[in-house]
Design a protein around this motif. Sequence first.
Motif, PDB file in Angstrom:
ATOM      1  N   TRP A 136      34.930 -22.825  28.229  1.00  0.00           N
ATOM      2  CA  TRP A 136      34.256 -23.321  27.258  1.00  0.00           C
ATOM      3  C   TRP A 136      34.170 -22.051  27.317  1.00  0.00           C
ATOM      4  N   VAL A 137      32.997 -21.536  26.082  1.00  0.00           N
ATOM      5  CA  VAL A 137      32.226 -20.472  25.662  1.00  0.00           C
ATOM      6  C   VAL A 137      30.477 -20.811  26.341  1.00  0.00           C
ATOM      7  N   ALA A 138      30.622 -19.499  26.985  1.00  0.00           N
ATOM      8  CA  ALA A 138      28.354 -19.653  26.725  1.00  0.00           C
ATOM      9  C   ALA A 138      28.018 -19.183  26.232  1.00  0.00           C
ATOM     10  N   GLY A 139      26.734 -19.663  25.480  1.00  0.00           N
ATOM     11  CA  GLY A 139      26.543 -20.039  24.752  1.00  0.00           C
ATOM     12  C   GLY A 139      25.035 -18.404  24.757  1.00  0.00           C
ATOM     13  N   GLY A 140      24.979 -17.930  26.136  1.00  0.00           N
ATOM     14  CA  GLY A 140      24.635 -16.442  25.971  1.00  0.00           C
ATOM     15  C   GLY A 140      24.392 -15.997  27.455  1.00  0.00           C
ATOM     16  N   SER A 141      23.438 -15.663  29.037  1.00  0.00           N
ATOM     17  CA  SER A 141      23.728 -15.245  29.804  1.00  0.00           C
ATOM     18  C   SER A 141      24.025 -15.874  31.044  1.00  0.00           C
ATOM     19  N   THR A 185      24.175 -18.066  33.875  1.00  0.00           N
ATOM     20  CA  THR A 185      25.891 -19.167  34.455  1.00  0.00           C
ATOM     21  C   THR A 185      25.712 -20.521  35.181  1.00  0.00           C
ATOM     22  N   ALA A 186      24.992 -21.024  35.177  1.00  0.00           N
ATOM     23  CA  ALA A 186      24.900 -21.824  35.513  1.00  0.00           C
ATOM     24  C   ALA A 186      25.438 -23.882  33.718  1.00  0.00           C
ATOM     25  N   TRP A 187      25.740 -25.022  34.418  1.00  0.00           N
ATOM     26  CA  TRP A 187      26.103 -25.998  33.540  1.00  0.00           C
ATOM     27  C   TRP A 187      26.400 -27.159  34.240  1.00  0.00           C
ATOM     28  N   ASN A 188      25.576 -27.754  33.073  1.00  0.00           N
ATOM     29  CA  ASN A 188      25.843 -29.975  33.634  1.00  0.00           C
ATOM     30  C   ASN A 188      26.718 -30.225  32.574  1.00  0.00           C
ATOM     31  N   ILE A 189      27.945 -30.528  33.370  1.00  0.00           N
ATOM     32  CA  ILE A 189      29.176 -31.307  32.458  1.00  0.00           C
ATOM     33  C   ILE A 189      28.829 -33.068  33.085  1.00  0.00           C
ATOM     34  N   VAL A 208      27.519 -27.231  37.845  1.00  0.00           N
ATOM     35  CA  VAL A 208      28.836 -26.013  37.949  1.00  0.00           C
ATOM     36  C   VAL A 208      28.009 -24.920  37.808  1.00  0.00           C
ATOM     37  N   THR A 209      29.049 -23.829  38.458  1.00  0.00           N
ATOM     38  CA  THR A 209      28.734 -22.693  38.144  1.00  0.00           C
ATOM     39  C   THR A 209      29.463 -21.559  38.201  1.00  0.00           C
ATOM     40  N   THR A 210      30.092 -22.085  37.900  1.00  0.00           N
ATOM     41  CA  THR A 210      31.873 -21.887  37.096  1.00  0.00           C
ATOM     42  C   THR A 210      31.830 -22.090  36.093  1.00  0.00           C
ATOM     43  N   ASN A 211      32.832 -20.907  35.525  1.00  0.00           N
ATOM     44  CA  ASN A 211      33.689 -21.369  34.185  1.00  0.00           C
ATOM     45  C   ASN A 211      34.996 -20.523  34.062  1.00  0.00           C
ATOM     46  N   SER A 225      40.898 -43.039  29.963  1.00  0.00           N
ATOM     47  CA  SER A 225      40.459 -42.273  29.030  1.00  0.00           C
ATOM     48  C   SER A 225      38.419 -41.739  29.190  1.00  0.00           C
ATOM     49  N   TYR A 226      38.364 -39.937  29.228  1.00  0.00           N
ATOM     50  CA  TYR A 226      37.263 -40.059  29.165  1.00  0.00           C
ATOM     51  C   TYR A 226      36.643 -38.921  28.282  1.00  0.00           C
ATOM     52  N   ASP A 227      35.576 -39.424  28.249  1.00  0.00           N
ATOM     53  CA  ASP A 227      34.395 -38.266  26.913  1.00  0.00           C
ATOM     54  C   ASP A 227      33.661 -37.268  28.007  1.00  0.00           C
ATOM     55  N   VAL A 228      33.710 -36.023  27.529  1.00  0.00           N
ATOM     56  CA  VAL A 228      33.175 -35.049  28.430  1.00  0.00           C
ATOM     57  C   VAL A 228      32.437 -34.160  27.829  1.00  0.00           C
ATOM     58  N   TYR A 229      30.252 -33.849  27.912  1.00  0.00           N
ATOM     59  CA  TYR A 229      29.479 -33.677  27.409  1.00  0.00           C
ATOM     60  C   TYR A 229      29.506 -32.031  28.502  1.00  0.00           C
ATOM     61  N   LEU A 230      28.734 -31.084  27.460  1.00  0.00           N
ATOM     62  CA  LEU A 230      28.701 -30.202  28.389  1.00  0.00           C
ATOM     63  C   LEU A 230      26.937 -29.420  27.470  1.00  0.00           C
ATOM     64  N   GLN A 231      26.963 -28.725  28.759  1.00  0.00           N
ATOM     65  CA  GLN A 231      24.915 -28.773  28.539  1.00  0.00           C
ATOM     66  C   GLN A 231      25.095 -26.543  29.088  1.00  0.00           C
ATOM     67  N   ALA A 232      24.051 -25.934  28.836  1.00  0.00           N
ATOM     68  CA  ALA A 232      23.863 -24.540  29.053  1.00  0.00           C
ATOM     69  C   ALA A 232      22.505 -24.846  30.181  1.00  0.00           C
ATOM     70  N   ASP A 233      22.795 -24.675  31.139  1.00  0.00           N
ATOM     71  CA  ASP A 233      21.295 -24.436  32.516  1.00  0.00           C
ATOM     72  C   ASP A 233      21.218 -23.340  32.462  1.00  0.00           C
ATOM     73  N   CYS A 234      19.640 -22.944  31.459  1.00  0.00           N
ATOM     74  CA  CYS A 234      19.122 -21.590  31.986  1.00  0.00           C
ATOM     75  C   CYS A 234      18.681 -21.464  33.022  1.00  0.00           C
ATOM     76  N   GLY A 235      18.334 -21.526  33.393  1.00  0.00           N
ATOM     77  CA  GLY A 235      17.218 -21.852  35.120  1.00  0.00           C
ATOM     78  C   GLY A 235      16.260 -22.824  34.656  1.00  0.00           C
ATOM     79  N   ASN A 236      15.491 -22.783  35.364  1.00  0.00           N
ATOM     80  CA  ASN A 236      13.630 -22.608  35.776  1.00  0.00           C
ATOM     81  C   ASN A 236      13.372 -23.696  34.605  1.00  0.00           C
ATOM     82  N   GLY A 237      14.576 -24.954  34.611  1.00  0.00           N
ATOM     83  CA  GLY A 237      14.371 -26.194  33.733  1.00  0.00           C
ATOM     84  C   GLY A 237      14.690 -26.335  32.052  1.00  0.00           C
TER      85      GLY A 237
END
Length: 188
Positions: free
Chosen positions: A33-38, A40-44, A61-64, A76-88
């Motif tokens: 994926w393309v990060a939304g900002g800076s 370095t952590a995401w939830n799948i 995860v911490t790798t892309n 068949s699977y559905d996959v979602y992604l979310q950015a984790d910018c830290g501190n909740g």
Amino acid sequence: PNSVIGLTACPSCAAPNALTATNITTSSADLEWVAGGSETAWNIEYGASGFAQGSGTTVAVTTNPYSLTGLNASTSYDVYLQADCGNGDLSQWIGPISITTACGAASVPYLENFDSGFPACWSQVTTDTWNWSLDANGTPSSNTGPSDDVTGGGNYMFIETSNSYPTGSTASLLSTSLDISSLTTPQL
């Protein structure tokens, strides 16, 4: 006069975008994926196609890119992604993207009765003469073919041979791969 103006704060954690899956095997898929900002952590979050978000499996995860493993073959699977910018601080979820894992070898003994329809890991050869058809109620031509399956009330595969084709014509139907390594004397 009094008036009310609604304001919504801009999200501080921008959502990633362009989530894709490549190198899909029987048990894994590479996600990128393309990060939304800076961040370095995401939830799948993933689950069987159509699952209710929040009830799937979530991986931090911490790798892309990230290799999603432990998947089931021909599923068949559905996959979602979310950015984790830290501190909740979390972004909105993006997705789903849908992936289907590759077919694996079925274990033996193996039985296919076609009662659930045409199996996902079976195929028809498209360069042969005839096409196989799934049916349960007798073939379209009269006085030919089965009127039911061997168990009664189920499905079967047939070819319509009322048309005249040259000697040597073929009708090929390919099953899923079978793992016969555990058998000393395999039989069909």
